[in-house]
Structure formats: structure tokens, C-alpha cells
Design a protein around this motif. Structure first.
Motif, PDB file in Angstrom:
ATOM      1  N   MET A   1      39.914  14.194 -10.096  1.00 23.38           N
ATOM      2  CA  MET A   1      41.401  13.583 -10.277  1.00 23.38           C
ATOM      3  C   MET A   1      41.227  12.065 -10.775  1.00 23.38           C
ATOM      4  N   PHE A   2      40.647  11.134 -10.199  1.00 21.68           N
ATOM      5  CA  PHE A   2      40.310   9.878 -10.614  1.00 21.68           C
ATOM      6  C   PHE A   2      38.885   9.647 -10.979  1.00 21.68           C
ATOM      7  N   SER A   3      38.749   9.025 -11.864  1.00 23.38           N
ATOM      8  CA  SER A   3      37.463   8.321 -12.159  1.00 23.38           C
ATOM      9  C   SER A   3      36.733   7.511 -11.094  1.00 23.38           C
ATOM     10  N   LYS A   4      35.323   7.594 -11.242  1.00 19.19           N
ATOM     11  CA  LYS A   4      34.806   6.591 -10.332  1.00 19.19           C
ATOM     12  C   LYS A   4      35.235   5.034 -10.237  1.00 19.19           C
TER      13      LYS A   4
ATOM     14  N   GLY B   1      41.097   0.933  -7.192  1.00 19.47           N
ATOM     15  CA  GLY B   1      42.119   1.069  -6.030  1.00 19.47           C
ATOM     16  C   GLY B   1      41.685   0.726  -4.869  1.00 19.47           C
TER      17      GLY B   1
ATOM     18  N   GLN C   1      38.350   4.050 -11.397  1.00 22.99           N
ATOM     19  CA  GLN C   1      39.793   3.963 -10.521  1.00 22.99           C
ATOM     20  C   GLN C   1      39.580   3.815  -9.122  1.00 22.99           C
ATOM     21  N   MET C   2      38.831   4.599  -8.701  1.00 19.63           N
ATOM     22  CA  MET C   2      38.684   4.794  -7.396  1.00 19.63           C
ATOM     23  C   MET C   2      38.093   3.374  -6.863  1.00 19.63           C
TER      24      MET C   2
END
Length: 60
Positions: free
Chosen positions: A1-4, A10, A6-7
Motif C-alpha cells: 500500500m505504501f512505499s518504503k 511516516g 513513505q513508511m
């Protein structure tokens, strides 16, 4: 769902945000104790009112 990326962003954002909020709360703790003394009773009353409404809903 999220790219590395983005994680990672976050997680870093959450940690930095939590640190800043904690620091700000600690810095203003004396003001909170002075101006918001007794405000716990408003919270108790609010939670009690919500519980009362929920009890009425489930009982009737």
C-alpha cells in the motif's frame, strides 16, 4: 500500500511530532496546573453524560 520511503517518512514524522508535543506539554505544565485546575471534573461529567445517554439507548 505504501512505499518504503513513505513508511520511513511516516515513522520519523510521528516520532518527531510526539517529541515536540511532549516537550511543549512539559514546558507549559505549570500554566496547565494553574489555569486548568479542576477541569478533570468537566471530563468526568462529560463521560458520565455520554454513558447516561448510551445506557438510555440500550435500556429503552
Amino acid at each position: 500500500m505504501f512505499s518504503k520511503g513513505q513508511m520511513i517518512f511516516g515513522i520519523i514524522f510521528f516520532v518527531v511530532f510526539a517529541i515536540i508535543i511532549g516537550y511543549t506539554y512539559r514546558r507549559d505544565l505549570k500554566l496547565h496546573q494553574k489555569f486548568y485546575k479542576g477541569s478533570i471534573w468537566m471530563l468526568v461529567a462529560f463521560v458520565g453524560f455520554i454513558a447516561f445517554i448510551a445506557a438510555i439507548k440500550f435500556l429503552l
